[in-house]
Design a protein around this motif. Structure first.
Motif, mmCIF file in Angstrom:
data_model
loop_
_atom_site.group_PDB
_atom_site.id
_atom_site.type_symbol
_atom_site.label_atom_id
_atom_site.label_comp_id
_atom_site.label_asym_id
_atom_site.label_seq_id
_atom_site.Cartn_x
_atom_site.Cartn_y
_atom_site.Cartn_z
ATOM 1 N N UNK A 43 0.850 -1.193 0.000
ATOM 2 C CA UNK A 43 0.000 0.000 0.000
ATOM 3 C C UNK A 43 0.885 1.244 0.000
ATOM 4 N N UNK A 44 0.637 2.152 -0.915
ATOM 5 C CA UNK A 44 1.356 3.425 -0.924
ATOM 6 C C UNK A 44 0.421 4.502 -0.397
ATOM 7 N N UNK A 45 0.931 5.360 0.477
ATOM 8 C CA UNK A 45 0.085 6.449 0.977
ATOM 9 C C UNK A 45 0.869 7.746 0.851
ATOM 10 N N UNK A 150 8.484 5.410 -5.943
ATOM 11 C CA UNK A 150 8.313 4.479 -4.819
ATOM 12 C C UNK A 150 6.832 4.131 -4.653
ATOM 13 N N UNK A 151 6.010 5.172 -4.685
ATOM 14 C CA UNK A 151 4.573 4.949 -4.511
ATOM 15 C C UNK A 151 4.040 4.050 -5.618
ATOM 16 N N UNK A 152 4.624 4.202 -6.800
ATOM 17 C CA UNK A 152 4.160 3.397 -7.929
ATOM 18 C C UNK A 152 4.437 1.913 -7.750
ATOM 19 N N UNK A 153 5.317 1.570 -6.828
ATOM 20 C CA UNK A 153 5.574 0.147 -6.609
ATOM 21 C C UNK A 153 4.477 -0.496 -5.754
ATOM 22 N N UNK A 156 -1.899 -0.739 -4.188
ATOM 23 C CA UNK A 156 -2.955 0.262 -4.038
ATOM 24 C C UNK A 156 -2.332 1.574 -3.569
ATOM 25 N N UNK A 157 -2.648 2.652 -4.271
ATOM 26 C CA UNK A 157 -2.109 3.960 -3.899
ATOM 27 C C UNK A 157 -3.221 4.817 -3.298
ATOM 28 N N UNK A 233 -12.035 -1.006 4.033
ATOM 29 C CA UNK A 233 -12.957 -1.688 3.121
ATOM 30 C C UNK A 233 -12.675 -1.330 1.670
ATOM 31 N N UNK A 234 -12.421 -0.037 1.431
ATOM 32 C CA UNK A 234 -12.117 0.408 0.069
ATOM 33 C C UNK A 234 -10.832 -0.252 -0.416
ATOM 34 N N UNK A 235 -9.894 -0.361 0.487
ATOM 35 C CA UNK A 235 -8.616 -0.993 0.179
ATOM 36 C C UNK A 235 -8.819 -2.450 -0.243
#
Ligand SMILES: Nc1nc2c(ncn2[C@@H]2O[C@H](COP(=O)(O)OP(=O)(O)OP(=O)(O)O)[C@@H](O)[C@H]2O)c(=O)[nH]1
Ligand SMILES: [Mg+2]
Length: 307
Positions: A43-45, A150-153, A156-157, A233-235
């Motif tokens: 998960x990327x945040x 990094x986030x692209x790896x 889910x972003x 839940x969305x995740x």
């Protein structure tokens, strides 16, 4: 290595230091862990400084722990040249998990003389994956290309915005909005949260017509945990979509291809640098300045001479 796989945090920390340095040793470790990687969900945040990412991550960790999952968190701190010690915000924000053996938190600096320690973040994520963490959360402020990479790896972003900052405009400019799978309007206890949510929904409606995944926009108050259940839940919904549509495999294939290219690039660079010291470089520069050679034939020669 064995101790790290059994969940020994000190051992994991030592392996992370290996992953932070480019070169042979890192490659050997990555080879070793490769067969164990691929079980975790990434998960990327991301979002501007201070929007409440760490607070939100803390709550997400709490939620996932409640379901029995082990969670690894990698926080990239753009202002710190150092790595290892948690920076103040995260230390405060995520302190309650500090003694939980099912939660590993690591902060990494992304600036400073050494430059781009955070480039090792995807490798650290793999290590945590190999060590049996079920979810790996990568937190970054999303400034600069290396952070976006990094986030692209992540599978889910999540993009976090807050009302009253004009963030939406900033982030659209940085080209980050496009990689969001889920949008969160945090600090929705503040004025303007509804308005921002509607603006985002309109933007998504326009941009995602007919798309197979339309990013949801969720309101949260990270500070007291409001909306975090909906976020989880969305995740899970997004993960289900990725699995069922075949998109997860597509994303992972793309990532592996990128990884191979990157490894080739790193190896070539390492070898060339080994063969090319500053004096030799100066000689080449002289030749170019005097019009006797050009940079490209020199590059060709250097690459060809490698093997
Ligand atoms: N009012 C309000 N404040 C919040 C909320 N969530 C977080 N905060 C506060 O916002 C501040 C920043 O929170 P952090 O979680 O450190 O934000 P961050 O995005 O991780 O910050 P950086 O890592 O420095 O980019 C803290 O003082 C939090 O207590 C919220 O939902 N409402
Ligand atoms: Mg933070």
């Amino acid at each position: 290595m064995e101790r790290a796989l059994k969940g020994d945090f000190v051992a994991i920390g030592k392996l992370i230091s290996v992953l932070e340095k480019e070169g042979e040793e890192r490659r050997e470790l990555l080879k070793e862990i490769a067969p164990l990687v691929g079980k975790a969900y990434y998960i990327g945040i991301t979002g501007a400084p201070g929007v409440g990412k760490s607070t939100l991550v803390d709550k997400m960790v709490g939620f996932l722990r409640g379901e029995g999952y082990k969670v690894g968190v990698i926080a990239i701190d753009p202002s710190s040249p150092f790595s290892g010690g948690a920076f103040l915000g995260d230390r405060l924000r995520m302190q309650r998990h500090a003694t939980d053996p099912g939660v590993f938190i690591r902060s990494m600096g992304s600036r400073g003389a050494l430059g781009g320690l955070s480039k090792a973040a995807p490798y650290v994520a793999k290590l945590l994956d190999a060590c049996g963490f079920d979810f790996i959360i990568l937190e970054t402020v999303g400034a600069g290309q290396s952070e976006v990479d990094i986030v692209k790896t992540a599978d889910t972003v999540i993009i976090v915005l807050v009302p009253g900052m004009g963030d939406e405009v900033q982030i659209i400019k940085a080209g980050i909005m496009e990689i969001g799978d889920i949008f969160v309007v945090n600090k929705s206890d503040k004025e303007g949260a509804q308005k921002l949510t509607r603006e985002l929904e309109t933007w998504i409606e326009l941009g995602y017509k007919g798309a197979s995944w339309v990013p949801p926009v969720l309101m949260t108050i990270a500070e007291n945990g409001t909306g975090v259940d909906k976020l989880i839940n969305a995740l899970k919904g997004h993960r289900k979509y990725l699995l069922e549509s075949g998109e997860l495999e597509k994303r992972r294939r793309k990532r592996i291809a990128e990884e191979i290219s990157k490894a080739v690039e790193d190896m070539l660079k390492e070898r060339i640098v080994k063969n090319l010291n500053k004096e030799q470089m100066n000689l080449y520069v002289d030749l170019v300045l005097n019009g006797k050679r050009d940079p490209y034939s020199i590059a060709e020669e250097l690459v060809n001479n490698l093997y």
